[in-house]
Structure formats: C-alpha cells, structure tokens
Design a protein around this motif. Sequence first.
Motif, PDB file in Angstrom:
ATOM      1  N   GLU A 181       0.850  -1.188   0.000  1.00  0.00           N
ATOM      2  CA  GLU A 181       0.000   0.000   0.000  1.00  0.00           C
ATOM      3  C   GLU A 181       0.883   1.235   0.000  1.00  0.00           C
ATOM      4  OE1 GLU A 181      -3.898   1.807   2.321  1.00  0.00           O
ATOM      5  OE2 GLU A 181      -2.869   0.031   3.096  1.00  0.00           O
ATOM      6  N   LYS A 182       0.476   2.226  -0.774  1.00  0.00           N
ATOM      7  CA  LYS A 182       1.256   3.450  -0.872  1.00  0.00           C
ATOM      8  C   LYS A 182       0.848   4.413   0.243  1.00  0.00           C
ATOM      9  CE  LYS A 182       2.751   6.967  -4.171  1.00  0.00           C
ATOM     10  NZ  LYS A 182       2.616   7.511  -5.539  1.00  0.00           N
ATOM     11  N   VAL A 183       1.817   4.771   1.079  1.00  0.00           N
ATOM     12  CA  VAL A 183       1.598   5.733   2.163  1.00  0.00           C
ATOM     13  C   VAL A 183       2.520   6.913   1.905  1.00  0.00           C
ATOM     14  CG1 VAL A 183       1.682   6.154   4.630  1.00  0.00           C
ATOM     15  CG2 VAL A 183       0.994   3.901   3.778  1.00  0.00           C
ATOM     16  N   GLY A 184       1.930   8.011   1.510  1.00  0.00           N
ATOM     17  CA  GLY A 184       2.735   9.164   1.117  1.00  0.00           C
ATOM     18  C   GLY A 184       3.505   8.858  -0.141  1.00  0.00           C
ATOM     19  N   GLU A 185       4.820   8.932  -0.058  1.00  0.00           N
ATOM     20  CA  GLU A 185       5.676   8.619  -1.200  1.00  0.00           C
ATOM     21  C   GLU A 185       6.310   7.242  -1.086  1.00  0.00           C
ATOM     22  OE1 GLU A 185       5.928  10.450  -3.869  1.00  0.00           O
ATOM     23  OE2 GLU A 185       4.575  11.949  -3.022  1.00  0.00           O
ATOM     24  N   GLN A 186       5.969   6.512  -0.047  1.00  0.00           N
ATOM     25  CA  GLN A 186       6.591   5.212   0.193  1.00  0.00           C
ATOM     26  C   GLN A 186       5.588   4.073  -0.017  1.00  0.00           C
ATOM     27  OE1 GLN A 186       8.218   5.381   4.142  1.00  0.00           O
ATOM     28  NE2 GLN A 186      10.087   6.423   3.468  1.00  0.00           N
ATOM     29  N   MET A 187       6.138   2.922  -0.427  1.00  0.00           N
ATOM     30  CA  MET A 187       5.337   1.704  -0.567  1.00  0.00           C
ATOM     31  C   MET A 187       5.543   0.866   0.685  1.00  0.00           C
ATOM     32  SD  MET A 187       4.040   2.360  -3.465  1.00  0.00           S
ATOM     33  CE  MET A 187       3.196   0.833  -3.813  1.00  0.00           C
ATOM     34  N   VAL A 188       4.461   0.653   1.419  1.00  0.00           N
ATOM     35  CA  VAL A 188       4.534  -0.054   2.701  1.00  0.00           C
ATOM     36  C   VAL A 188       3.896  -1.435   2.554  1.00  0.00           C
ATOM     37  CG1 VAL A 188       3.875  -0.023   5.126  1.00  0.00           C
ATOM     38  CG2 VAL A 188       4.422   2.127   3.938  1.00  0.00           C
ATOM     39  N   PRO A 189       4.632  -2.512   2.878  1.00  0.00           N
ATOM     40  CA  PRO A 189       4.025  -3.851   2.810  1.00  0.00           C
ATOM     41  C   PRO A 189       3.005  -4.049   3.924  1.00  0.00           C
ATOM     42  CG  PRO A 189       6.224  -3.986   3.725  1.00  0.00           C
ATOM     43  CD  PRO A 189       6.046  -2.566   3.304  1.00  0.00           C
ATOM     44  N   LYS A 190       1.990  -4.830   3.603  1.00  0.00           N
ATOM     45  CA  LYS A 190       0.939  -5.122   4.566  1.00  0.00           C
ATOM     46  C   LYS A 190       0.666  -6.628   4.523  1.00  0.00           C
ATOM     47  CE  LYS A 190      -3.159  -3.552   3.649  1.00  0.00           C
ATOM     48  NZ  LYS A 190      -4.335  -2.657   3.505  1.00  0.00           N
ATOM     49  N   MET A 191       0.602  -7.246   5.676  1.00  0.00           N
ATOM     50  CA  MET A 191       0.443  -8.702   5.727  1.00  0.00           C
ATOM     51  C   MET A 191      -0.843  -9.065   6.465  1.00  0.00           C
ATOM     52  SD  MET A 191       3.102 -11.629   7.061  1.00  0.00           S
ATOM     53  CE  MET A 191       2.932 -11.189   8.794  1.00  0.00           C
ATOM     54  N   ALA A 192      -1.542 -10.066   5.919  1.00  0.00           N
ATOM     55  CA  ALA A 192      -2.748 -10.585   6.558  1.00  0.00           C
ATOM     56  C   ALA A 192      -2.670 -12.100   6.556  1.00  0.00           C
ATOM     57  CB  ALA A 192      -3.997 -10.111   5.827  1.00  0.00           C
ATOM     58  N   VAL A 193      -3.138 -12.714   7.602  1.00  0.00           N
ATOM     59  CA  VAL A 193      -3.099 -14.173   7.741  1.00  0.00           C
ATOM     60  C   VAL A 193      -4.476 -14.751   7.446  1.00  0.00           C
ATOM     61  CG1 VAL A 193      -2.645 -16.103   9.291  1.00  0.00           C
ATOM     62  CG2 VAL A 193      -1.245 -14.033   9.439  1.00  0.00           C
ATOM     63  N   PHE A 194      -4.489 -15.785   6.598  1.00  0.00           N
ATOM     64  CA  PHE A 194      -5.740 -16.454   6.215  1.00  0.00           C
ATOM     65  C   PHE A 194      -5.612 -17.950   6.482  1.00  0.00           C
ATOM     66  CE2 PHE A 194      -5.997 -12.520   3.910  1.00  0.00           C
ATOM     67  CZ  PHE A 194      -7.362 -12.246   3.808  1.00  0.00           C
ATOM     68  N   THR A 195      -6.765 -18.592   6.645  1.00  0.00           N
ATOM     69  CA  THR A 195      -6.828 -20.039   6.808  1.00  0.00           C
ATOM     70  C   THR A 195      -7.374 -20.664   5.533  1.00  0.00           C
ATOM     71  OG1 THR A 195      -7.234 -19.841   9.183  1.00  0.00           O
ATOM     72  CG2 THR A 195      -7.780 -21.948   8.146  1.00  0.00           C
ATOM     73  N   VAL A 196      -6.633 -21.603   4.989  1.00  0.00           N
ATOM     74  CA  VAL A 196      -7.068 -22.270   3.753  1.00  0.00           C
ATOM     75  C   VAL A 196      -8.265 -23.169   4.078  1.00  0.00           C
ATOM     76  CG1 VAL A 196      -6.426 -23.850   1.908  1.00  0.00           C
ATOM     77  CG2 VAL A 196      -4.753 -22.203   2.786  1.00  0.00           C
ATOM     78  N   SER A 197      -9.380 -22.890   3.427  1.00  0.00           N
ATOM     79  CA  SER A 197     -10.571 -23.718   3.637  1.00  0.00           C
ATOM     80  C   SER A 197     -10.736 -24.767   2.546  1.00  0.00           C
ATOM     81  CB  SER A 197     -11.824 -22.840   3.691  1.00  0.00           C
ATOM     82  OG  SER A 197     -12.002 -22.148   2.466  1.00  0.00           O
ATOM     83  N   GLY A 198     -10.149 -24.519   1.361  1.00  0.00           N
ATOM     84  CA  GLY A 198     -10.300 -25.478   0.281  1.00  0.00           C
ATOM     85  C   GLY A 198      -9.310 -25.246  -0.847  1.00  0.00           C
ATOM     86  N   VAL A 199      -9.083 -26.306  -1.617  1.00  0.00           N
ATOM     87  CA  VAL A 199      -8.232 -26.253  -2.809  1.00  0.00           C
ATOM     88  C   VAL A 199      -9.109 -26.628  -3.997  1.00  0.00           C
ATOM     89  CG1 VAL A 199      -6.219 -27.202  -3.987  1.00  0.00           C
ATOM     90  CG2 VAL A 199      -6.176 -26.881  -1.499  1.00  0.00           C
ATOM     91  N   VAL A 200      -9.126 -25.768  -5.026  1.00  0.00           N
ATOM     92  CA  VAL A 200      -9.997 -25.999  -6.179  1.00  0.00           C
ATOM     93  C   VAL A 200      -9.164 -26.044  -7.450  1.00  0.00           C
ATOM     94  CG1 VAL A 200     -12.002 -24.918  -5.086  1.00  0.00           C
ATOM     95  CG2 VAL A 200     -10.428 -23.521  -6.457  1.00  0.00           C
TER      96      VAL A 200
END
Length: 450
Positions: A181-200
């Motif tokens: 995500e761009k914050v001001g003039e910098q690109m800031v990484p953002k991490m979110a954790v998910f649980t795999v419910s299925g493989v298709v």
Amino acid sequence: MTFSSSFLYAIRLCFPHRTSSDRSLGRRSLFGAMMCIGISLVPLVSVLIISEGMIQGITGRMIGLSTQDLQVYVSSLSPDVEEYEDMVEISDRFSELQGITGSYPEMQGMALVSFNGIRTGATVRGVQNDIFQTNTGFSSLMQVKEGEADLSGERNMIVGEKISQILDIHPQDKISLITVEKVGEQMVPKMAVFTVSGVVSSGYQELDALWVFIPLETAFSVLSKRSSKTVFSLTTSDPFSGDLAKIKQNVRNDIMGYGDNITLDQSRVYSWNELNAAEYENFASTKLLLLLIMLLIVLVASVNISSALVMIVMERRKEIAILKSVGADSSGITASFLLIGIVSGAGGVLTGIPVGLLAGVNINRIISFMEKVVNLFLKFAYVLANGNQGGFTSVHLLDPAYYLQEIPVIIPFGELLVITLGTLILSLIVSAIPAIKAGKEKPLDTLRKM
C-alpha cells in the motif's frame, strides 16, 4: 449414352465380375487411392474434434470463471464503490437489467502468498461468500480437490490447485497474504493471515496458478485501492448469442445514467470476446493452421485418384473404343469416369470419417494409454541404467501446465459436413482430366491396333 448407362458402366469398372481379366493394376490403384483418402481424413477429423474441444474448453473456462459474459470496470478510487455495501447495491442494480441473469461484484489485486518461507505471486480475487454455489460457471467448472469451497469465515481463503502444489499447502493451513500500500511517497508492505478452507481446480493449470479467493468484504481491508480493480461480472442466458451486443448497450446506458439511473463514475463495460480477443484469435488461428496442413494431406492423397483413373483408361481403351463404335458419346464415357472418382472419394469418406470420429471421441483414453506405454519403456530404460526406479519421473504427452487436464469432446457436425462435401468435390476435380481424356479416345485408332 444416358446417365443410367454411364452409371452402370462406372459400377462395372469399380465392381467387375470375378474373372481373371478383371484383376487390373488400375483398379488396385483406385482402391489404394480410396484408402489413402480415408487414412488422410482420420487425422483431419481427429484434429478438428480435439482443437474444437480444446478451444471451447479453455474459452469456456475463461468466460465462466474470469470475465463472465460482460464485465463492468469501475475505478477503485470512484466514490461510488468506497464500501462493500456500495458494491452490493450496484450489483443488485445490474441484476435488474433486461437480459442479465446474474451479477457478481469482485475486487482484484496482486499479492504474494507465503507459507513456510516459500512465496509465489497470485491474483487475489475478493468475491461474494456464496459465489461457488450461486455462480453457474464456478459450480460447474471448479472442482474441489481438498476441503470445502467455503468463504463464510472472514479470514477464509480458497486457493488454486497449482498454487497449493507450489507452496505445499492444504486445508486448515494458515498462510500469509502480503500486499503493498502506498503511504505518502513510500510503498509499505501489509500482511494478513488467512486459513485455507479449500483447494480448487479449473482443469487448466494456467488459471489454477493465478488465483486465490477471499471474501469480498475482507478484500476492502486487505487490498490497496490504488493498485486493485473493482469489477462487476455479468452473466446472460447465452454468451455466444447475437443479443449480447444489445444487452451490453443496455448496461452501458445504465452506467451512463440514462433515464432515472445514477451515473457510475469512471466505469466501462466490455464483452467477453473483447477481454479475451488475443487468446481467442490465437486459438482460432492455430486451429486454422492445423486444419490447413491436414487438408494438404487430403489433397495429396486425392491426386492418387487421378493416377489410378489414368491407368484404368489405358487398360480399358478397347472397351471404350467398342462402346463409342456402337453409339456411346464422349460425355457419357467422361461421366462414367467422373462417377468412379466420386465413388472413390465417397469410399474414402465412409472409411476415414468414422475412424476419425472414433479416435477423436476417445482421445483422452488414447493419450492415457500412450502415456502408460511411453512411461513403461522409459522406466525400463531408467532401471537398466540406474539399477532401481527411485527418482524416476513420469512424462506427460500433454503438459497440464499448458493444456486442459481432460480434453472436452465436441463434435462439430457442420464442419464435418463441409469436409465431406469438400472431399467429394476434390475427388471430382482431380478426376476431370483423365475422365475427359477417356471421353476423347478415338475408337478407330484403338480398333486398328486390336
């Protein structure tokens, strides 16, 4: 000489009485020419069925799982789609348009999927929780390989089979989704954790290696609006119908605010053939090139009919001279030999097309059998060279990374009819020169030599 007389003489030449004098080299050559046409038609018909199935199979997956019949792009920065509720409201608005059978809001963005230190790029698709049940394309084309296609949880994720193989992930594993995500003039990484419910799996690894699915409401908090797309995928009763352009115009009028509608800022509508134009044209040109090569083989095979007729004319010069001396005209003799050419072409069609159909319909079984045979010999050679079969890797004749895992069988009856008529006309054309030559035979010159 009537047509019936010409027809009977042609039958007499093709199917003579059982006498030693009828064992001619010309007739054997004619039979060989007929078999050559039949053999040349087998790959032509098989390639036609396979290419048609591959094109429609891949195109159908692109339409049903990616673009749908129509797709409305709205800028993520538009004030009309700031919240999840805004997208649901607009989707309901599209659903009420004439010709639209379904509307599915979606937010798309790029991200890194990480698990146990291994990362891969993916297209994150924020979709409605029940899309795998309510969308006909998802429910019919997507196969659940592991777990369940469940997005009811806020942090649930469904991944493509190829991505699951790359990262070695399975249902209930917790994986990290890394976006920027761009914050001001910098690109800031953002991490979110998910649980795999299925493989298709869509049956096409090129698509399975691209997509991960998360709930649409969660996508608003995970994906950056500046680097993501907001789309509304619309379905109709038939994506190949001529009414698609009219329905597209209705959608365009709606987003432009005609009538009592509210204008959607920074929005565009596209049909599936516009979005997939490059892929569709590439498939069509490849199919055309393959068919052209196969048609050249049929053309070469049909020339054998001309050679066989020349030999028959030389062998039957005495008969032709006698027939002309008792009243047969040149056109009647010519017609007889033209009929022989058509009969030979028809025999090739009746031989080649059924065999080609049989091969095309069973292409998946044929490929599977050939793979087993090839792998058996390769494994035998590997064991001879290494003393054991440890480390041996099976080969695939059709790499599933580039082809469908199973080729759909689609029989194009219209094109088969064109091939049949084209073969008969081609047989008639190549028979013309020897047939005309037979009609111009001079009986007196032949009888003097008897």
